[in-house]
Design a protein around this motif. Structure first.
Motif, PDB file in Angstrom:
ATOM      1  N   GLY A  72     -35.653  -9.402  49.048  1.00  0.00           N
ATOM      2  CA  GLY A  72     -36.743  -9.167  48.106  1.00  0.00           C
ATOM      3  C   GLY A  72     -37.302  -7.762  48.220  1.00  0.00           C
ATOM      4  O   GLY A  72     -37.581  -7.111  47.209  1.00  0.00           O
ATOM      5  N   GLY A  73     -37.455  -7.262  49.446  1.00  0.00           N
ATOM      6  CA  GLY A  73     -37.951  -5.897  49.638  1.00  0.00           C
ATOM      7  C   GLY A  73     -36.984  -4.855  49.097  1.00  0.00           C
ATOM      8  O   GLY A  73     -37.396  -3.878  48.460  1.00  0.00           O
ATOM      9  N   LEU A  74     -35.688  -5.075  49.344  1.00  0.00           N
ATOM     10  CA  LEU A  74     -34.672  -4.158  48.824  1.00  0.00           C
ATOM     11  C   LEU A  74     -34.689  -4.140  47.305  1.00  0.00           C
ATOM     12  O   LEU A  74     -34.659  -3.075  46.679  1.00  0.00           O
ATOM     13  N   PHE A  75     -34.739  -5.320  46.708  1.00  0.00           N
ATOM     14  CA  PHE A  75     -34.720  -5.400  45.247  1.00  0.00           C
ATOM     15  C   PHE A  75     -35.977  -4.781  44.644  1.00  0.00           C
ATOM     16  O   PHE A  75     -35.914  -4.122  43.597  1.00  0.00           O
ATOM     17  N   ASP A  76     -37.114  -4.979  45.274  1.00  0.00           N
ATOM     18  CA  ASP A  76     -38.350  -4.349  44.781  1.00  0.00           C
ATOM     19  C   ASP A  76     -38.249  -2.825  44.860  1.00  0.00           C
ATOM     20  O   ASP A  76     -38.759  -2.106  43.994  1.00  0.00           O
ATOM     21  N   GLN A  77     -37.564  -2.341  45.884  1.00  0.00           N
ATOM     22  CA  GLN A  77     -37.402  -0.896  46.077  1.00  0.00           C
ATOM     23  C   GLN A  77     -36.524  -0.276  44.994  1.00  0.00           C
ATOM     24  O   GLN A  77     -36.824   0.809  44.478  1.00  0.00           O
ATOM     25  N   VAL A  78     -35.424  -0.961  44.632  1.00  0.00           N
ATOM     26  CA  VAL A  78     -34.471  -0.365  43.682  1.00  0.00           C
ATOM     27  C   VAL A  78     -34.769  -0.724  42.226  1.00  0.00           C
ATOM     28  O   VAL A  78     -34.236  -0.092  41.319  1.00  0.00           O
ATOM     29  N   ARG A  79     -35.620  -1.716  41.990  1.00  0.00           N
ATOM     30  CA  ARG A  79     -35.875  -2.186  40.630  1.00  0.00           C
ATOM     31  C   ARG A  79     -36.304  -1.053  39.684  1.00  0.00           C
ATOM     32  O   ARG A  79     -35.732  -0.911  38.592  1.00  0.00           O
ATOM     33  N   PRO A  80     -37.299  -0.227  40.033  1.00  0.00           N
ATOM     34  CA  PRO A  80     -37.705   0.841  39.099  1.00  0.00           C
ATOM     35  C   PRO A  80     -36.582   1.824  38.795  1.00  0.00           C
ATOM     36  O   PRO A  80     -36.429   2.268  37.649  1.00  0.00           O
ATOM     37  N   GLN A  81     -35.797   2.168  39.805  1.00  0.00           N
ATOM     38  CA  GLN A  81     -34.714   3.122  39.590  1.00  0.00           C
ATOM     39  C   GLN A  81     -33.604   2.516  38.735  1.00  0.00           C
ATOM     40  O   GLN A  81     -33.041   3.195  37.861  1.00  0.00           O
ATOM     41  N   LEU A  82     -33.298   1.246  38.964  1.00  0.00           N
ATOM     42  CA  LEU A  82     -32.273   0.584  38.154  1.00  0.00           C
ATOM     43  C   LEU A  82     -32.709   0.472  36.698  1.00  0.00           C
ATOM     44  O   LEU A  82     -31.911   0.676  35.780  1.00  0.00           O
TER      45      LEU A  82
ATOM     46  N   LEU B  28     -31.319  -9.333  39.680  1.00  0.00           N
ATOM     47  CA  LEU B  28     -32.726  -9.361  40.074  1.00  0.00           C
ATOM     48  C   LEU B  28     -33.460 -10.508  39.385  1.00  0.00           C
ATOM     49  O   LEU B  28     -34.288 -11.202  40.000  1.00  0.00           O
ATOM     50  N   LEU B  29     -33.148 -10.737  38.125  1.00  0.00           N
ATOM     51  CA  LEU B  29     -33.754 -11.841  37.381  1.00  0.00           C
ATOM     52  C   LEU B  29     -33.395 -13.175  38.030  1.00  0.00           C
ATOM     53  O   LEU B  29     -34.266 -14.030  38.260  1.00  0.00           O
ATOM     54  N   ARG B  30     -32.129 -13.392  38.326  1.00  0.00           N
ATOM     55  CA  ARG B  30     -31.697 -14.664  38.888  1.00  0.00           C
ATOM     56  C   ARG B  30     -32.275 -14.896  40.277  1.00  0.00           C
ATOM     57  O   ARG B  30     -32.636 -16.028  40.642  1.00  0.00           O
ATOM     58  N   PHE B  31     -32.344 -13.845  41.074  1.00  0.00           N
ATOM     59  CA  PHE B  31     -32.936 -13.971  42.408  1.00  0.00           C
ATOM     60  C   PHE B  31     -34.389 -14.433  42.309  1.00  0.00           C
ATOM     61  O   PHE B  31     -34.808 -15.369  43.008  1.00  0.00           O
ATOM     62  N   ASP B  32     -35.146 -13.809  41.443  1.00  0.00           N
ATOM     63  CA  ASP B  32     -36.553 -14.185  41.292  1.00  0.00           C
ATOM     64  C   ASP B  32     -36.697 -15.637  40.847  1.00  0.00           C
ATOM     65  O   ASP B  32     -37.517 -16.389  41.391  1.00  0.00           O
ATOM     66  N   LEU B  33     -35.899 -16.043  39.868  1.00  0.00           N
ATOM     67  CA  LEU B  33     -36.056 -17.380  39.303  1.00  0.00           C
ATOM     68  C   LEU B  33     -35.578 -18.472  40.247  1.00  0.00           C
ATOM     69  O   LEU B  33     -36.240 -19.507  40.408  1.00  0.00           O
ATOM     70  N   GLU B  34     -34.436 -18.275  40.890  1.00  0.00           N
ATOM     71  CA  GLU B  34     -33.963 -19.363  41.750  1.00  0.00           C
ATOM     72  C   GLU B  34     -34.798 -19.461  43.018  1.00  0.00           C
ATOM     73  O   GLU B  34     -34.962 -20.559  43.578  1.00  0.00           O
TER      74      GLU B  34
END
Length: 490
Positions: free
Chosen positions: A166-176, A355-361
């Motif tokens: 979750g921390g990794l995904f939050d870090q890269v989300r804006p750049q992606l 990222l969407l699927r990770f959040d939802l599941e």
């Protein structure tokens, strides 16, 4: 005598049950008539139960302890330690639960396929409720540091935690999101396209086989078939099955699907046959597995160097391409647009799907999202990421097979695979002879490098350690983000 010698007969017997179940699952996805589904569920439940009983037996425990006591080499010690870890984890799950899961997932795949075809989520919802309930049962049996999703994630990515991912995904989300927005805008201005075709399935099959063989896939130890959802499965040593699906309006859809699955297949064919059934002869994680498929699909398959060699062959198979210059074709290969379907997404937008699927599941498992509310939650989240709203459930929350397989915790490994692929490919290209061979579309040196730095370890060391040893650096998102910027924004 090897320290693992006492283990191998039991490991081989357990592997026979597991691979027999894999054959039945492969058949279910490719050839099985629909009315056979009920008995297939019984078969899979029985075989899965037998394998679990062996892998949690006193004989298995004693053989592992003997191997731990007598192991002399670091590889033997690591193999025995990983077997003990797996034994302890498996022993926490009752055989009854294993059989119930096998039967449920076999049934669920058929229900999902029918629901997806009809774009009817309510048809699948009751089964998804059962699957999530079963996943929670397993998580409680295993235990977890913070939340149930941790236990499920560990099934697919050893050493990972929900907080870490979750921390990794939050870090890269804006750049992606920034890269995806810029890439799609640029592609829309170029309006890339290819001739309408048709691209006959038989011609696609012939071309795909040529490419697969050139990458190093051994058809003497594998084959390619058709299925609703592309996949790779191992049915035994030197028996690797790939599948793809075909679109007569665009041959690249099946080609890149094949190259992706070939990456998985090359990893499986690169593992030690003699160690099959033990960690030394098995893949370490889905994140590492996905790194292999994404490396061959994207870093090789979508490169200009690849198409400078293979575009003339494509034109020979598909004469409608004859008048299309390579530059125009490359714009099609590297087009970027927000799309509803994950498996058809381009590199620049793909990770947003994960990222969407990770959040939802994660929400489904912890109970903060009800199954009945999933379609609306999916559409809202997808709209926030892409500005699009799926027109139906088939192109929304029903598009992937994974939940019907019980694969909660699986999706994050796709983005981990993208990160690892970029880091591994960058390290390989720092070797001049490998970089030169890739430029000339000779892939034997690259495959040899991957076999020596990734495949050879099996599952005897942690996934992160494989990346550290192969690249000399800690796993990170840096190489992947730089790759996307270089390819789509410059």
């Amino acid at each position: 005598m090897s320290a693992t010698a006492p283990i191998k007969p039991i490991a081989a017997e357990a592997a026979c049950y597991s691979t027999a179940a894999a054959i039945l699952s492969w058949d279910q996805e490719t050839r099985m008539p629909p009315e056979a589904a009920r008995w297939r569920a019984n078969q899979l439940a029985t075989l899965s139960g037998k394998a679990h009983e062996l892998q949690t037996s006193a004989d298995w425990r004693d053989a592992i302890e003997s191997a731990l006591a007598s192991a002399s080499s670091p590889r033997e010690q690591a193999n025995a330690r990983e077997m003990k870890r797996r034994f302890e984890r498996a022993s926490k799950i009752p055989t009854e639960l294993v059989k119930r899961e096998a039967a449920l997932t076999s049934r669920a795949k058929g229900v999902w396929a029918a629901a997806r075809e009809a774009s009817d989520f309510p048809r699948f919802a009751p089964v998804l409720e059962e699957l999530i309930g079963l996943a929670r049962e397993k998580a409680e049996c295993w235990g977890y540091p913070d939340e149930p999703y941790d236990a499920l994630l560990e099934t697919y990515e050893r050493g990972a935690t929900t907080a870490l991912i979750g921390g990794l995904f939050d870090q890269v989300r804006p750049q992606l999101r920034e890269i995806a927005t810029a890439a799609t805008r640029r592609s829309a201005e170029q309006q890339p396209t290819i001739p309408e075709g048709p691209y006959p399935v038989a011609a696609q099959q012939a071309f795909n086989r040529e490419v697969a063989e050139a990458l190093g896939f051994r058809f003497s130890a594998g084959r390619i078939d058709s299925s609703a959802h592309p996949f790779c499965t191992t049915l035994g040593p030197s028996d690797i099955r790939l599948t793809t699906r075909y679109d007569e309006a665009d041959f690249t859809s099946s080609l890149f699907g094949v190259m992706h699955e070939v990456g998985h297949g090359l990893y499986e064919q690169g593992l030690a046959d003699d160690d099959f059934g033990t960690p030394a002869g098995e893949s370490v994680s889905l994140g590492i597995h996905e790194s292999q498929s994404r490396l061959w699909e994207n870093h090789i398959g979508r490169s200009r160097a690849f198409w400078e060699k293979w575009y003339p062959r494509a034109q020979a198979h598909f004469p409608c391409l004859a008048s299309l210059p390579l530059d125009a074709f490359m714009r099609h290969v590297l087009r970027s647009e927000f799309s509803f379907i994950r498996v058809e997404a381009d590199e620049a937008t793909y990770d947003l799907h994960i990222l969407l699927r990770f959040d939802l599941e994660r929400q489904l498992v912890n109970g903060s999202l009800a199954v009945a509310d999933l379609p609306d939650a999916w559409n809202e989240a997808f709209g926030a990421l892409s500005g699009l709203c799926p027109p139906d459930d088939r192109r929304g929350c029903l598009q992937d097979i994974h939940w019907s397989m019980g694969g909660l915790g699986y999706f994050p490994t796709y983005t981990l695979g993208n990160l690892h692929a970029a880091q591994l490919f960058a390290a390989s290209q720092a070797v001049p002879e490998i970089a030169d061979s890739v430029k000339s579309a000779d892939y034997a040196p690259l495959l040899d490098w991957l076999q020596k730095h990734v495949h050879c370890h099996g599952a005897t060391i942690e996934p992160a350690e494989i990346i550290r040893l192969a690249t000399g650096r800690e796993p990170s998102a840096e190489a992947h983000l730089q790759h996307l910027r270089d390819r789509y924004l410059t």
